[in-house]
Design a protein around this motif. Structure first.
Motif, mmCIF file in Angstrom:
data_model
loop_
_atom_site.group_PDB
_atom_site.id
_atom_site.type_symbol
_atom_site.label_atom_id
_atom_site.label_comp_id
_atom_site.label_asym_id
_atom_site.label_seq_id
_atom_site.Cartn_x
_atom_site.Cartn_y
_atom_site.Cartn_z
ATOM 1 N N ILE A 51 -8.837 1.176 -0.616
ATOM 2 C CA ILE A 51 -9.496 1.361 0.669
ATOM 3 C C ILE A 51 -8.460 1.845 1.679
ATOM 4 O O ILE A 51 -7.316 1.380 1.692
ATOM 5 C CB ILE A 51 -10.140 0.044 1.140
ATOM 6 N N LEU A 52 -8.848 2.774 2.553
ATOM 7 C CA LEU A 52 -7.935 3.274 3.574
ATOM 8 C C LEU A 52 -7.928 2.352 4.783
ATOM 9 O O LEU A 52 -8.995 2.005 5.323
ATOM 10 C CB LEU A 52 -8.342 4.678 4.014
ATOM 11 N N ILE A 53 -6.743 1.954 5.186
ATOM 12 C CA ILE A 53 -6.571 1.065 6.329
ATOM 13 C C ILE A 53 -5.751 1.789 7.398
ATOM 14 O O ILE A 53 -4.683 2.321 7.106
ATOM 15 C CB ILE A 53 -5.836 -0.239 5.934
ATOM 16 N N ARG A 54 -6.257 1.824 8.627
ATOM 17 C CA ARG A 54 -5.477 2.407 9.726
ATOM 18 C C ARG A 54 -4.435 1.396 10.187
ATOM 19 O O ARG A 54 -4.765 0.263 10.529
ATOM 20 C CB ARG A 54 -6.386 2.802 10.888
ATOM 21 N N CYS A 55 -3.168 1.833 10.169
ATOM 22 C CA CYS A 55 -2.067 0.921 10.470
ATOM 23 C C CYS A 55 -1.169 1.490 11.556
ATOM 24 O O CYS A 55 -1.036 2.714 11.711
ATOM 25 C CB CYS A 55 -1.201 0.668 9.231
ATOM 26 N N SER A 56 -0.534 0.598 12.278
ATOM 27 C CA SER A 56 0.523 0.974 13.212
ATOM 28 C C SER A 56 1.840 0.440 12.662
ATOM 29 O O SER A 56 1.868 -0.424 11.789
ATOM 30 C CB SER A 56 0.251 0.386 14.598
ATOM 31 N N LEU A 57 2.934 0.979 13.171
ATOM 32 C CA LEU A 57 4.251 0.489 12.773
ATOM 33 C C LEU A 57 4.656 -0.678 13.650
ATOM 34 O O LEU A 57 4.455 -0.655 14.865
ATOM 35 C CB LEU A 57 5.302 1.600 12.904
ATOM 36 N N TYR A 101 -2.465 5.997 7.901
ATOM 37 C CA TYR A 101 -3.567 5.546 7.059
ATOM 38 C C TYR A 101 -2.992 5.199 5.694
ATOM 39 O O TYR A 101 -2.309 6.015 5.068
ATOM 40 C CB TYR A 101 -4.650 6.611 6.965
ATOM 41 N N VAL A 102 -3.242 3.964 5.266
ATOM 42 C CA VAL A 102 -2.585 3.395 4.101
ATOM 43 C C VAL A 102 -3.620 3.007 3.052
ATOM 44 O O VAL A 102 -4.631 2.367 3.367
ATOM 45 C CB VAL A 102 -1.751 2.154 4.498
ATOM 46 N N PHE A 103 -3.366 3.429 1.802
ATOM 47 C CA PHE A 103 -4.183 2.977 0.678
ATOM 48 C C PHE A 103 -3.767 1.561 0.299
ATOM 49 O O PHE A 103 -2.595 1.299 0.041
ATOM 50 C CB PHE A 103 -3.953 3.858 -0.554
ATOM 51 N N SER A 104 -4.726 0.666 0.240
ATOM 52 C CA SER A 104 -4.474 -0.616 -0.402
ATOM 53 C C SER A 104 -4.334 -0.364 -1.898
ATOM 54 O O SER A 104 -5.199 0.258 -2.506
ATOM 55 C CB SER A 104 -5.633 -1.581 -0.137
ATOM 56 N N GLU A 105 -3.215 -0.780 -2.498
ATOM 57 C CA GLU A 105 -2.999 -0.527 -3.919
ATOM 58 C C GLU A 105 -3.960 -1.322 -4.794
ATOM 59 O O GLU A 105 -4.137 -0.995 -5.966
ATOM 60 C CB GLU A 105 -1.549 -0.833 -4.296
ATOM 61 N N LYS A 106 -4.600 -2.326 -4.225
ATOM 62 C CA LYS A 106 -5.522 -3.144 -5.013
ATOM 63 C C LYS A 106 -6.880 -2.477 -5.150
ATOM 64 O O LYS A 106 -7.431 -2.363 -6.254
ATOM 65 C CB LYS A 106 -5.687 -4.527 -4.361
ATOM 66 N N ASP A 107 -7.457 -1.988 -4.027
ATOM 67 C CA ASP A 107 -8.811 -1.430 -4.084
ATOM 68 C C ASP A 107 -8.895 -0.008 -3.523
ATOM 69 O O ASP A 107 -9.977 0.567 -3.478
ATOM 70 C CB ASP A 107 -9.793 -2.328 -3.328
ATOM 71 N N GLY A 110 0.816 -1.208 0.000
ATOM 72 C CA GLY A 110 0.000 0.000 0.000
ATOM 73 C C GLY A 110 0.844 1.248 0.000
ATOM 74 O O GLY A 110 2.071 1.195 -0.036
ATOM 75 N N ILE A 111 0.164 2.393 0.036
ATOM 76 C CA ILE A 111 0.827 3.697 0.027
ATOM 77 C C ILE A 111 0.308 4.506 1.200
ATOM 78 O O ILE A 111 -0.912 4.597 1.414
ATOM 79 C CB ILE A 111 0.533 4.470 -1.275
ATOM 80 N N ILE A 112 1.212 5.097 1.965
ATOM 81 C CA ILE A 112 0.796 5.913 3.102
ATOM 82 C C ILE A 112 0.063 7.151 2.611
ATOM 83 O O ILE A 112 0.577 7.925 1.802
ATOM 84 C CB ILE A 112 2.002 6.311 3.969
ATOM 85 N N SER A 113 -1.159 7.341 3.109
ATOM 86 C CA SER A 113 -1.987 8.478 2.729
ATOM 87 C C SER A 113 -1.805 9.649 3.691
ATOM 88 O O SER A 113 -1.714 10.799 3.279
ATOM 89 C CB SER A 113 -3.459 8.071 2.696
ATOM 90 N N ARG A 114 -1.759 9.359 4.975
ATOM 91 C CA ARG A 114 -1.546 10.410 5.967
ATOM 92 C C ARG A 114 -1.171 9.761 7.294
ATOM 93 O O ARG A 114 -1.310 8.546 7.471
ATOM 94 C CB ARG A 114 -2.782 11.284 6.141
ATOM 95 N N SER A 115 -0.683 10.570 8.211
ATOM 96 C CA SER A 115 -0.365 10.076 9.545
ATOM 97 C C SER A 115 -1.064 10.933 10.576
ATOM 98 O O SER A 115 -1.214 12.149 10.400
ATOM 99 C CB SER A 115 1.152 10.090 9.791
ATOM 100 N N GLU A 116 -1.510 10.305 11.638
ATOM 101 C CA GLU A 116 -2.143 11.001 12.752
ATOM 102 C C GLU A 116 -1.647 10.371 14.035
ATOM 103 O O GLU A 116 -1.819 9.177 14.262
ATOM 104 C CB GLU A 116 -3.669 10.899 12.673
ATOM 105 N N SER A 117 -1.012 11.195 14.864
ATOM 106 C CA SER A 117 -0.427 10.703 16.104
ATOM 107 C C SER A 117 0.526 9.557 15.788
ATOM 108 O O SER A 117 1.445 9.719 15.005
ATOM 109 C CB SER A 117 -1.537 10.272 17.074
ATOM 110 N N LYS A 118 0.269 8.378 16.311
ATOM 111 C CA LYS A 118 1.161 7.234 16.072
ATOM 112 C C LYS A 118 0.630 6.306 14.981
ATOM 113 O O LYS A 118 1.249 5.276 14.679
ATOM 114 C CB LYS A 118 1.352 6.450 17.371
#
Length: 329
Positions: free
Chosen positions: A33-39, A25-31, A14-22
């Motif tokens: 959809i925004l996914i909230r992710c942690s490192l 939010y990542v775009f799935s390159e397939k569809d 995916g591609i990182i769309s934005r960051s908030e706090s820790k």
């Protein structure tokens, strides 16, 4: 890497769309959809081991390609940040209370870009070629295709724009003249965005969000007003955000900035980021020429012969005077 993907069947790119706090939010390159992710925890450990960790504040940035794994609750965990093909950055705002040389850190704005559009305005705030040139130096040092937008053309006579537009076109930049009020200039601009990752960057109040709302009406980006006290723009976009607008096209809206300082440029290198200097630098008497006072400087001769714009050369001298302040390398 291939073995890693076989072991982790749920890993998605995916591609990182934005960051908030820790969180990221990542775009799935397939569809898309925004996914909230942690490192994953390993990133914090790796960061703590870096000898140069004080010189760079951004571990992951908008535009970074990542591999992540989905959790049962629909969130994700970023396992790997893939290598960047490029990125754009600037000197970060001074650390509060710091007063020693070397305090300025690098702030990464976004990565993996195809286009940068530096947005200026004719009035409110007033067009400032010195500020524009600082943005251009930061872009040129990142070796990313850079374009110029002069917005709010409805506020001045066209003749007032022609001289500046022609100057930058002659240097080699693509220049767009736009007006959200007159709805002009957008058809020509839109065709250069398709199928690319495009970053819009500029001072506060120049109308980046208004432009993007007209180009893509479904965005509904917040639009600010000009401060009556400072006559400068107010911040509406508070963090860089990448938006998928269809047909493999991405837009990155960035917070407006009051000041721009290019990061990591030495005096002897600055001339390489003024495109019109390229044909003359090799003819200078000294290969370490800073094009300021040295005898036999071909750039100075070109300015005196009106081959290089005196306005642009003045911008160069102003940046040269500050470029090594607060360097940390």
């Amino acid at each position: 890497m291939v073995l890693f993907l076989f072991l982790k069947e749920n890993v998605i790119q995916g591609i990182i769309s934005r960051s908030e706090s820790k969180d990221f939010y990542v775009f799935s390159e397939k569809d898309h959809i925004l996914i909230r992710c942690s490192l994953k925890g390993k990133f914090k450990k790796d960061f703590n081991l870096k000898k140069d960790k004080l010189f760079n504040r951004d571990f992951a940035a908008v535009g970074d390609s990542v591999l992540y794994d989905l959790n049962e609750d629909g969130t994700g965990v970023i396992y790997e940040i893939l290598p960047r093909k490029n990125f754009i950055s600037r000197k970060a705002i001074k650390t509060r209370g710091a007063s020693f040389r070397g305090e300025r850190l690098e702030q990464i704005i976004a990565s993996n870009l195809d286009n940068i559009f530096v947005v200026t305005s004719t009035l409110e705030p007033d067009f400032n070629n010195k500020t524009l040139d600082r943005f251009l130096v930061a872009c040129e040092s990142s070796h990313i295709k850079t374009n110029i937008i002069i917005n709010k053309t409805d506020l001045v006579e066209e003749s007032a724009l022609v001289e500046w537009a022609n100057l930058y076109k002659k240097i080699g930049y693509r220049v767009f003249l736009t007006s959200a009020i007159n709805n002009s200039g957008f058809v020509n601009l839109a065709k250069y965005l398709k199928g690319k990752k495009n970053l819009f960057w500029g001072q506060s109040g120049v109308g980046k969000s208004s432009l993007l709302n007209l180009l893509y009406p479904n965005l509904n980006l917040k639009i600010g007003e000009i401060s009556n006290y400072t006559s400068k723009g107010t911040h509406t976009t508070v963090t860089s955000v990448m938006i998928f607008v269809g047909a493999d096209t991405y837009i990155i809206d960035t917070p407006g900035v009051r000041e721009i300082d290019p990061f990591g440029i030495r005096k002897e290198d600055l001339g390489h980021y003024f495109k019109e200097f390229e044909n003359f630098i090799g003819d200078c008497r000294f290969n370490t020429c800073t094009h300021h006072h040295e005898p036999g400087c071909a750039v100075i001769n070109a300015v005196e012969n009106n081959t290089i714009s005196a306005e642009r050369y003045d911008s160069y001298l102003r940046i040269l005077d500050t470029v090594e302040k607060d360097m940390n390398f």
